[in-house]
Design a protein around this motif. Structure first.
Motif, PDB file in Angstrom:
ATOM      1  N   ARG A  63       0.851  -1.196   0.000  1.00  0.00           N
ATOM      2  CA  ARG A  63       0.000   0.000   0.000  1.00  0.00           C
ATOM      3  C   ARG A  63       0.886   1.246   0.000  1.00  0.00           C
ATOM      4  O   ARG A  63       1.989   1.244   0.554  1.00  0.00           O
ATOM      5  CB  ARG A  63      -0.885  -0.015   1.256  1.00  0.00           C
ATOM      6  CG  ARG A  63      -1.947   1.056   1.311  1.00  0.00           C
ATOM      7  CD  ARG A  63      -2.857   0.841   2.512  1.00  0.00           C
ATOM      8  NE  ARG A  63      -3.540  -0.456   2.459  1.00  0.00           N
ATOM      9  CZ  ARG A  63      -4.604  -0.713   1.718  1.00  0.00           C
ATOM     10  NH1 ARG A  63      -5.126   0.247   0.972  1.00  0.00           N
ATOM     11  NH2 ARG A  63      -5.165  -1.905   1.722  1.00  0.00           N
ATOM     12  N   SER A  68      -4.219   8.922  -1.360  1.00  0.00           N
ATOM     13  CA  SER A  68      -4.595   8.666  -2.751  1.00  0.00           C
ATOM     14  C   SER A  68      -4.863   9.935  -3.558  1.00  0.00           C
ATOM     15  O   SER A  68      -4.483  10.023  -4.728  1.00  0.00           O
ATOM     16  CB  SER A  68      -5.850   7.787  -2.801  1.00  0.00           C
ATOM     17  OG  SER A  68      -5.639   6.569  -2.139  1.00  0.00           O
ATOM     18  N   TRP A  85     -10.769   7.078  -6.504  1.00  0.00           N
ATOM     19  CA  TRP A  85     -10.014   6.236  -5.570  1.00  0.00           C
ATOM     20  C   TRP A  85     -10.956   5.658  -4.522  1.00  0.00           C
ATOM     21  O   TRP A  85     -11.918   6.300  -4.120  1.00  0.00           O
ATOM     22  CB  TRP A  85      -8.914   7.049  -4.891  1.00  0.00           C
ATOM     23  CG  TRP A  85      -7.884   7.567  -5.842  1.00  0.00           C
ATOM     24  CD1 TRP A  85      -7.784   8.831  -6.343  1.00  0.00           C
ATOM     25  CD2 TRP A  85      -6.808   6.826  -6.423  1.00  0.00           C
ATOM     26  NE1 TRP A  85      -6.710   8.920  -7.199  1.00  0.00           N
ATOM     27  CE2 TRP A  85      -6.096   7.709  -7.268  1.00  0.00           C
ATOM     28  CE3 TRP A  85      -6.377   5.503  -6.314  1.00  0.00           C
ATOM     29  CZ2 TRP A  85      -4.975   7.308  -7.996  1.00  0.00           C
ATOM     30  CZ3 TRP A  85      -5.254   5.101  -7.038  1.00  0.00           C
ATOM     31  CH2 TRP A  85      -4.573   5.993  -7.862  1.00  0.00           C
ATOM     32  N   SER A  86     -10.651   4.450  -4.062  1.00  0.00           N
ATOM     33  CA  SER A  86     -11.573   3.783  -3.144  1.00  0.00           C
ATOM     34  C   SER A  86     -11.178   3.922  -1.678  1.00  0.00           C
ATOM     35  O   SER A  86     -12.022   3.764  -0.799  1.00  0.00           O
ATOM     36  CB  SER A  86     -11.666   2.291  -3.490  1.00  0.00           C
ATOM     37  OG  SER A  86     -10.438   1.634  -3.237  1.00  0.00           O
ATOM     38  N   GLU A  87      -9.890   4.229  -1.398  1.00  0.00           N
ATOM     39  CA  GLU A  87      -9.419   4.269  -0.009  1.00  0.00           C
ATOM     40  C   GLU A  87      -8.551   5.496   0.236  1.00  0.00           C
ATOM     41  O   GLU A  87      -7.995   6.079  -0.695  1.00  0.00           O
ATOM     42  CB  GLU A  87      -8.602   3.017   0.311  1.00  0.00           C
ATOM     43  CG  GLU A  87      -9.369   1.713   0.254  1.00  0.00           C
ATOM     44  CD  GLU A  87      -8.463   0.533   0.569  1.00  0.00           C
ATOM     45  OE1 GLU A  87      -8.452   0.087   1.732  1.00  0.00           O
ATOM     46  OE2 GLU A  87      -7.760   0.075  -0.346  1.00  0.00           O
ATOM     47  N   SER A  90      -4.142   4.091  -1.095  1.00  0.00           N
ATOM     48  CA  SER A  90      -4.424   3.091  -2.117  1.00  0.00           C
ATOM     49  C   SER A  90      -3.535   1.870  -1.980  1.00  0.00           C
ATOM     50  O   SER A  90      -2.342   1.980  -1.704  1.00  0.00           O
ATOM     51  CB  SER A  90      -4.222   3.693  -3.503  1.00  0.00           C
ATOM     52  OG  SER A  90      -5.108   4.748  -3.713  1.00  0.00           O
ATOM     53  N   GLU A  94      -4.948  -1.297  -6.838  1.00  0.00           N
ATOM     54  CA  GLU A  94      -5.621  -0.104  -7.349  1.00  0.00           C
ATOM     55  C   GLU A  94      -4.638   0.839  -8.035  1.00  0.00           C
ATOM     56  O   GLU A  94      -4.950   1.427  -9.085  1.00  0.00           O
ATOM     57  CB  GLU A  94      -6.335   0.621  -6.195  1.00  0.00           C
ATOM     58  CG  GLU A  94      -7.205   1.763  -6.669  1.00  0.00           C
ATOM     59  CD  GLU A  94      -8.125   2.287  -5.574  1.00  0.00           C
ATOM     60  OE1 GLU A  94      -9.129   2.925  -5.925  1.00  0.00           O
ATOM     61  OE2 GLU A  94      -7.852   2.038  -4.375  1.00  0.00           O
ATOM     62  N   TYR A  98      -4.566   2.012 -11.984  1.00  0.00           N
ATOM     63  CA  TYR A  98      -4.442   3.420 -12.383  1.00  0.00           C
ATOM     64  C   TYR A  98      -3.329   3.591 -13.418  1.00  0.00           C
ATOM     65  O   TYR A  98      -3.514   4.271 -14.443  1.00  0.00           O
ATOM     66  CB  TYR A  98      -4.171   4.273 -11.147  1.00  0.00           C
ATOM     67  CG  TYR A  98      -3.876   5.730 -11.430  1.00  0.00           C
ATOM     68  CD1 TYR A  98      -4.881   6.596 -11.860  1.00  0.00           C
ATOM     69  CD2 TYR A  98      -2.589   6.242 -11.260  1.00  0.00           C
ATOM     70  CE1 TYR A  98      -4.616   7.937 -12.101  1.00  0.00           C
ATOM     71  CE2 TYR A  98      -2.315   7.575 -11.501  1.00  0.00           C
ATOM     72  CZ  TYR A  98      -3.331   8.419 -11.916  1.00  0.00           C
ATOM     73  OH  TYR A  98      -3.050   9.746 -12.163  1.00  0.00           O
TER      74      TYR A  98
END
Length: 541
Positions: A63, A68, A85-87, A90, A94, A98
């Motif tokens: 990570r 992010s 972005w999900s978190e 990242s 992910e 990208y």
């Protein structure tokens, strides 16, 4: 297998304006800028896909430690608006998605040759071009060679006796199998407790039958406090992304934190006030902890108060006092890269996790059945090396790079890496290093530093073309003064006070030189000044 659409064989034309080595974030953006200048470019990438360090580092828990919304390109407004972005921080999958999205969006793959290692780059003084030879035997020429090889790309595996006799599986976090690794029912040994080890250990502990962690140096780890990133929070940033980016570039590390720097000295407040400040930032998570007080990176006594707080947290989290003591670092907080964790210290409360201290009694050997140290053999089914990288110079020195008079870069850097601005090396005309030694690089948000370097290089090449110059080369005098400056800045801080990969201390025999430069804004100002003054410190031919 290469990504669909990838170039897997040499192009018919072997003459280029620019050869780019690497297709991570630096190589992708350099290729994009080169195309924008109308230059003929070819990138060579040893992997079968883009992404650089995020292509290789697929270990469980991998990570980013920069948030992010900041760890992304800013050169294209549509790109930064469209990507979601999900978190907060990242994960590797992910970030790799990208990178692939960027490669596809800008149609970059057609000029990237995958599964190809650059073996050598030799400068032809008479013709003023570089001859580049690849692992496939191709020979190409280019006016410019851009090293986009990354700072953390050359893995470091310790030379431990008997490793070839181990009958189980061996993996390195920096070269993780793409298909993943099944830990179920396995007795796993992890060697190393730096950033990758700290991220991987909690997950391996959950999935394996038994985990033995071999620790040489205890590390400071601060909770990441990772969480999902809600759409409204992203929308708020995107509504003023340009201003957000501009503000971030004014910070020393080229990224902002959720709590501002407290400029007060840690020694000027009461013990209770200090504890409250540390507690607040510990709960917030991330690097904001290092901004608790203004003198943590400058004063040993102040720094010790932060170290004491983290050690108290470790004792609070870890149930066994002896294990807690072994996990408690005694180095200067921040002189090694601060690690962000998710459940790292808690993992040592599990019954299937054992910590082995190898700080004094090193690993004697690897046996067919496991690891032997201090007269005891630990039987294992799998060994994971979380032992980091030959940082900043490893990938460069793995190639046979030769400049004027046949001088090799390895010879040039025998006493440690020396550059001008981290961009150019005397004796090596038209060779640029993106985020090279002597630039802020690893002490910053890497993508911000990458974009700044790529833009400077592209603008330089464009200016040379318009002014009729064929070559550019850093001068020895400029290099000498720059190296002195980098060292002087570092010596004003606590960074050089412990053995870290910033100094190359993790690689046996590597000359110890503090490689990155502290302070992004003054560095950018210097680069702009150099360009405005006709590329002062460089000789143009």
């Amino acid at each position: 297998m290469a990504h669909p659409g990838a170039a897997t064989s040499a192009p018919s034309d072997s003459e280029f304006d620019i050869v780019i080595v690497g297709a991570g974030f630096a190589g992708l953006y350099m290729l994009h800028r080169a195309r924008g200048l109308g230059l003929k470019a070819r990138a060579f990438e040893v992997a079968d896909g883009v992404g650089g360090t995020w292509h290789w580092n697929r270990y469980p828990g991998a990570r980013c430690d920069v948030e992010s919304m900041q760890y992304s390109y800013q050169f294209d407004e549509s790109l930064q608006q469209e990507w979601e972005w999900s978190e907060r921080y990242s994960g590797q999958p992910e970030i790799l998605r990208y990178a692939n999205h960027v490669a596809d969006r800008f149609d970059l793959r057609r000029d990237i040759q995958f599964e190809t290692r650059v073996e050598s780059a030799h400068f032809n003084e008479e013709a003023a071009f570089w001859t580049v030879t690849t692992s496939g035997g191709e020979v190409v020429t280019a006016q410019f060679v851009i090293m986009a090889t990354g700072c953390l790309s050359s893995t470091n595996t310790p030379d431990i006796s008997g490793i070839e006799h181990f009958t189980g599986d061996i993996h390195h976090t920096g070269q993780w199998p793409h298909e993943g690794v099944d830990f179920s029912g396995k007795r796993v040994g992890v060697i190393g407790t730096g950033s990758s080890g700290i991220q991987a250990i909690p997950i391996i502990a959950e999935e394996s039958e038994h985990l033995t962690v071999f620790q040489r140096t205890a590390q400071y780890a601060i909770p990441a406090a990772n969480r999902p990133l809600p759409p409204n929070e992203q929308a708020e940033v995107k509504a003023h992304y340009a201003e957000f980016r501009a503000d971030n570039s004014l910070y020393p590390n080229a990224f902002s934190l959720r709590l501002p720097l407290n400029e007060t000295s840690a020694l000027e407040v009461s013990a209770d006030e200090r504890t409250r400040e540390y507690e607040t930032r510990w709960r917030e998570g991330g690097f904001t902890f290092s901004w608790s007080f203004g003198d943590l990176g400058l004063d040993l006594e102040a720094n010790a108060t932060a170290g004491d707080f983290v050690r108290s947290k470790i004792r609070e989290i870890v149930n066994d006092p002896k294990t807690a003591e072994r996990l408690s670092p005694n180095t200067v907080l921040g002189c090694k890269r601060l690690c962000l964790d998710t459940g790292y210290f808690e993992a040592f409360n599990r019954k299937n996790v054992e910590l082995v201290d190898i700080s004094e009694q090193k690993i004697d050997r690897i046996t067919p059945k496991g690891i032997e140290t201090a007269g005891r053999e630990y039987e294992l089914d799998m060994i994971v090396f979380a032992t980091g990288f030959d940082a900043m110079t490893g990938s460069l020195l793995a190639m046979d790079i030769r400049g004027r008079g046949g001088l090799s870069l390895r010879e040039k850097w025998a006493a440690g890496p020396r550059t001008y601005l981290g961009l150019g090396v005397p004796g090596f005309p038209n060779l640029f290093t993106i985020s090279g030694p002597g630039s802020p690089s690893v002490l910053t948000n890497m993508i911000v530093s990458i974009e700044q370097h790529v833009n400077w290089i592209a603008d330089c090449i464009d200016a040379m073309s318009r002014r009729g110059h064929r070559t550019i080369e850093a001068t020895l005098d400029a290099e000498e003064h720059w190296v002195e400056h980098v060292n002087a800045v570092a010596d004003e801080t606590l960074y050089p006070s412990c053995n870290s990969w910033y100094l190359g201390a993790n690689i046996p025999g590597k000359a110890r030189v503090f490689m990155p430069l502290l302070g992004f804004p003054p560095y950018v100002e210097k680069c702009e000044e150099v360009a405005a003054n006709g590329y002062e410190g460089f000789t143009l031919g």
